[in-house]
Design an enzyme around this catalytic site. Structure first.
Site, PDB file in Angstrom:
ATOM      1  N   GLU A 254       0.877  -1.175   0.000  1.00  0.00           N
ATOM      2  CA  GLU A 254       0.000   0.000   0.000  1.00  0.00           C
ATOM      3  C   GLU A 254       0.908   1.216   0.000  1.00  0.00           C
ATOM      4  OE1 GLU A 254      -3.036  -0.001  -0.512  1.00  0.00           O
ATOM      5  OE2 GLU A 254      -3.416  -2.124  -0.178  1.00  0.00           O
ATOM      6  N   CYS A 288      -1.877   9.015   3.605  1.00  0.00           N
ATOM      7  CA  CYS A 288      -1.697   8.507   2.245  1.00  0.00           C
ATOM      8  C   CYS A 288      -2.773   9.060   1.330  1.00  0.00           C
ATOM      9  CB  CYS A 288      -1.717   6.984   2.239  1.00  0.00           C
ATOM     10  SG  CYS A 288      -3.180   6.281   2.985  1.00  0.00           S
TER      11      CYS A 288
HETATM   12  P1  NAD Z   1       8.640   4.963   4.022  1.00  0.00           P
HETATM   13  O1  NAD Z   1       8.410   4.265   2.734  1.00  0.00           O
HETATM   14  O2  NAD Z   1       9.785   5.904   4.113  1.00  0.00           O
HETATM   15  O3  NAD Z   1       8.865   3.879   5.202  1.00  0.00           O
HETATM   16  C1  NAD Z   1       7.918   2.870   5.452  1.00  0.00           C
HETATM   17  C2  NAD Z   1       8.605   1.713   6.157  1.00  0.00           C
HETATM   18  O4  NAD Z   1       9.524   1.096   5.264  1.00  0.00           O
HETATM   19  C3  NAD Z   1       9.429   2.113   7.391  1.00  0.00           C
HETATM   20  O5  NAD Z   1       9.239   1.150   8.406  1.00  0.00           O
HETATM   21  C4  NAD Z   1      10.847   2.095   6.861  1.00  0.00           C
HETATM   22  O6  NAD Z   1      11.834   1.856   7.864  1.00  0.00           O
HETATM   23  C5  NAD Z   1      10.790   0.929   5.905  1.00  0.00           C
HETATM   24  N1  NAD Z   1      11.830   0.918   4.872  1.00  0.00           N
HETATM   25  C6  NAD Z   1      12.499   1.967   4.344  1.00  0.00           C
HETATM   26  N2  NAD Z   1      13.354   1.546   3.386  1.00  0.00           N
HETATM   27  C7  NAD Z   1      13.222   0.194   3.313  1.00  0.00           C
HETATM   28  C8  NAD Z   1      13.815  -0.812   2.502  1.00  0.00           C
HETATM   29  N3  NAD Z   1      14.751  -0.511   1.589  1.00  0.00           N
HETATM   30  N4  NAD Z   1      13.419  -2.093   2.670  1.00  0.00           N
HETATM   31  C9  NAD Z   1      12.473  -2.408   3.581  1.00  0.00           C
HETATM   32  N5  NAD Z   1      11.877  -1.500   4.398  1.00  0.00           N
HETATM   33  C10 NAD Z   1      12.244  -0.203   4.253  1.00  0.00           C
HETATM   34  O7  NAD Z   1       7.260   5.683   4.391  1.00  0.00           O
HETATM   35  P2  NAD Z   1       6.907   6.674   5.580  1.00  0.00           P
HETATM   36  O8  NAD Z   1       7.618   7.961   5.379  1.00  0.00           O
HETATM   37  O9  NAD Z   1       7.040   5.991   6.888  1.00  0.00           O
HETATM   38  O10 NAD Z   1       5.331   6.877   5.323  1.00  0.00           O
HETATM   39  C11 NAD Z   1       4.834   7.754   4.367  1.00  0.00           C
HETATM   40  C12 NAD Z   1       4.454   7.054   3.089  1.00  0.00           C
HETATM   41  O11 NAD Z   1       3.552   5.972   3.382  1.00  0.00           O
HETATM   42  C13 NAD Z   1       3.688   7.961   2.144  1.00  0.00           C
HETATM   43  O12 NAD Z   1       4.118   7.740   0.829  1.00  0.00           O
HETATM   44  C14 NAD Z   1       2.227   7.524   2.331  1.00  0.00           C
HETATM   45  O13 NAD Z   1       1.419   7.827   1.224  1.00  0.00           O
HETATM   46  C15 NAD Z   1       2.401   6.058   2.547  1.00  0.00           C
HETATM   47  N6  NAD Z   1       1.250   5.441   3.224  1.00  0.00           N
HETATM   48  C16 NAD Z   1       0.398   4.664   2.482  1.00  0.00           C
HETATM   49  C17 NAD Z   1      -0.738   4.105   3.077  1.00  0.00           C
HETATM   50  C18 NAD Z   1      -1.702   3.276   2.267  1.00  0.00           C
HETATM   51  O14 NAD Z   1      -2.496   2.551   2.853  1.00  0.00           O
HETATM   52  N7  NAD Z   1      -1.672   3.358   0.940  1.00  0.00           N
HETATM   53  C19 NAD Z   1      -0.980   4.328   4.434  1.00  0.00           C
HETATM   54  C20 NAD Z   1      -0.084   5.116   5.164  1.00  0.00           C
HETATM   55  C21 NAD Z   1       1.031   5.669   4.543  1.00  0.00           C
END
Ligand code: NAD
Length: 501
Positions: A254, A288
């Site tokens: 997501e 999001c």
């Molecule tokens: P992010 O992608 O920076 O991080 C999300 C998670 O991924 C964190 O736990 C992070 O440590 C981990 N991560 C980072 N790099 C990684 C890698 N290379 N491999 C595996 N894991 C890794 O996102 P964020 O800043 O925490 O959240 C914001 C983003 O999330 C926005 O783009 C938002 O739209 C999205 N979001 C989507 C939904 C949905 O349901 N579509 C819901 C909430 C947030």
């Protein structure tokens, strides 16, 4: 901003029921007051990730064989504990991620609803009885767990989103490793403590703290059967690329959005302005589903804009523990830099700036990452990045349109497809947008944000890869098996196949 109301929490990883420290640590800093350390947490890497996956793998067989109803009943225990802890969880979340405490409370309630949904689902069917071409055959579809699930989550919904994924995974008999966001480890830690208190057996839920390093180590471990990820597109894409080389790996992502509200010519304008304001600026635009775009029919553009600006100018932005505030800070310095960078880009791309929000630096805000709304008018046109890319902050484009066909073309002209709201009194217009726009969640005469756990939550294009979250995720954490039983004394084959033995 007041001093920290409590002593900083100290976190640990959870592996096979043991709470473990690790050499490296990182602080969780309140975005509303960077002098407040919410807690200090161990920074996991490959070693911790691999140990947690091994613990989940070891716990999986016994957990899979446990009655689904008994697994579900542990969620009833968890529900009682979450009810007891609701206010404490909401305050911790407000301090750690900066969302206003009323919003945090609603998120805890959403997490509770997911737990209740999972509990109820334990007694619901886990398959179907199907017909067979052969009268003497009984045919069944039965769902089975995959094995070990890695749950990797973002900071902005640090309680409900993990539960959307942990709940279905554990109910269906998978064992899990959970990696919360490095921006919200305290609420992640607290959630896992509640699972332990509810009686989930050692190894069924494991916790690894850390950042991309820990997350990527989980993704690279071939013993992980399912990766359940919510976060940004770039990280989701990387997870999908790594997973492509791992046989039988299932990935549910997501991701981000450039959601929009479409304000039609016949819209009730007060309702439209309220919906636009909430869609764009609740949670400081860090959902999001937050609207980065309001598409407005040109005939009502000026009147609507004046109403929206009047509301936006008087938004209360401040201490997340003050329930009277509309929104709190953005999450960290990197987010602040990204958002102000997009504000500058919009100007460079020729936007007409209507409200030039910037960093709030008076004494109430100076120690946090507080940003006022940035609102601009921009015509739709090729190559304008600020109206197409996810900003994830209080940054809003107002885009005029002349007819509903043009509104659909503008709405669909991004790489994302998560949520959409239409403000109209017309059944025909509502239906037209419902059919022609690309989205996962649609709203009419509502903001384009908000979720209920029993509805699918997911998107298309760069917003998701076809596995909606919350209740919808039960499909992704299981695989369907066919089970066919012959009750005759002879073998009869389907399709009329005759065999001489
Ligand atoms: P992010 O992608 O920076 O991080 C999300 C998670 O991924 C964190 O736990 C992070 O440590 C981990 N991560 C980072 N790099 C990684 C890698 N290379 N491999 C595996 N894991 C890794 O996102 P964020 O800043 O925490 O959240 C914001 C983003 O999330 C926005 O783009 C938002 O739209 C999205 N979001 C989507 C939904 C949905 O349901 N579509 C819901 C909430 C947030």
């Amino acid at each position: 901003m007041s001093q920290s109301p409590s002593i900083p929490a100290s976190g640990k990883h959870l592996v096979a029921g043991d709470w473990l420290a690790s050499g490296r640590t990182f602080p969780s800093v309140s975005p509303a007051d960077t002098q407040e350390i919410v807690g200090v947490f161990p920074k996991g890497g490959k070693d911790e990730a691999d140990r947690a996956v091994a613990a989940a793998r070891a716990a999986y067989p016994a957990w899979r064989r446990t009655s689904r109803i008994l697994r579900a009943e542990l969620f009833d225990n968890l529900a009682q504990i979450v009810k007891r802890e609701t206010d404490n969880l909401a305050r911790l979340m407000a301090r750690e991620c900066g969302k206003v405490v009323t919003e945090c409370r609603a998120e805890v309630v959403e997490g509770l609803h997911m737990i209740q949904y999972v509990f109820g689902t334990g007694r619901m069917p886990m398959g179907d009885v199907l017909a067979s071409e052969i009268a003497e055959k009984d045919a069944f579809m039965r769902r089975k767990p995959w094995g070990v699930a890695a749950v990797i989550t973002p900071w902005n919904f640090p309680f409900a989103v993990p539960l959307w994924m942990l709940g279905p995974s554990l109910l269906e008999g998978n064992a899990v490793v959970f990696k919360p966001s490095e921006d919200t480890p305290a609420i992640g830690q607290r959630l896992v403590e509640l699972f332990v208190e509810a009686g989930f057996p050692p190894g069924t839920i494991n916790l690894v703290h850390g950042d991309a390093e820990a997350g990527e180590a989980l993704v690279r471990n071939p013993e992980v059967n399912v990766v359940l990820f919510t976060g940004s597109y770039d990280v989701g894409r990387r997870i999908q690329e790594i997973s492509a080389s791992i046989p039988d790996r299932i990935v549910a992502c997501e991701m981000g959005s450039k959601s929009a509200v479409i304000v039609c010519e016949d819209a009730k304008l007060d309702l439209a302005a309220t919906c636009a304001l909430i869609s764009a600026f609740k949670t400081s635009g860090q959902r999001c589903v937050s609207a980065g775009r309001i598409l407005v029919h040109e005939k009502i553009f000026e009147t609507f804009t004046q109403k929206l600006l009047a509301l936006a100018k008087r938004l209360r932005i401040g201490n997340p523990l003050d329930a009277g505030n509309f929104t709190g800070p953005v999450i960290n310095q990197a987010a602040l830099d990204k958002i102000t960078g997009y504000n500058a880009l919009a100007k460079k791309e020729g936007a007409e700036v209507l409200l030039d929000g910037g960093r709030l630096s008076d004494s109430d805000h100076a120690r946090g990452f507080f940003l006022a709304p940035f609102i601009y008018r921009q015509r739709h046109g090729s190559g304008v990045r600020s109206i197409r890319e996810e900003v994830f902050g209080p940054h809003l484009a107002l885009i005029p349109f002349t007819n509903n066909d043009e509104a659909v073309a503008i709405y669909n002209d991004t790489d994302y497809g998560l949520s959409l709201a239409v403000i109209t009194e017309s059944y025909r217009a509502m239906r037209f947008f419902r059919e022609e726009c690309e989205y996962g969640m649609g709203y009419v005469n509502l903001p384009c944000i908000g979720a209920e756990v029993h509805l699918p939550f997911g998107g298309v294009k760069k917003s998701g890869n076809g596995h909606p979250s919350a209740a919808g995720l039960i499909e992704a954490v299981t695989h369907k098996t066919a089970w066919t039983v012959n009750h005759a004394e002879e073998v009869k084959m389907a399709q009329g196949l005759t065999t001489t033995v």
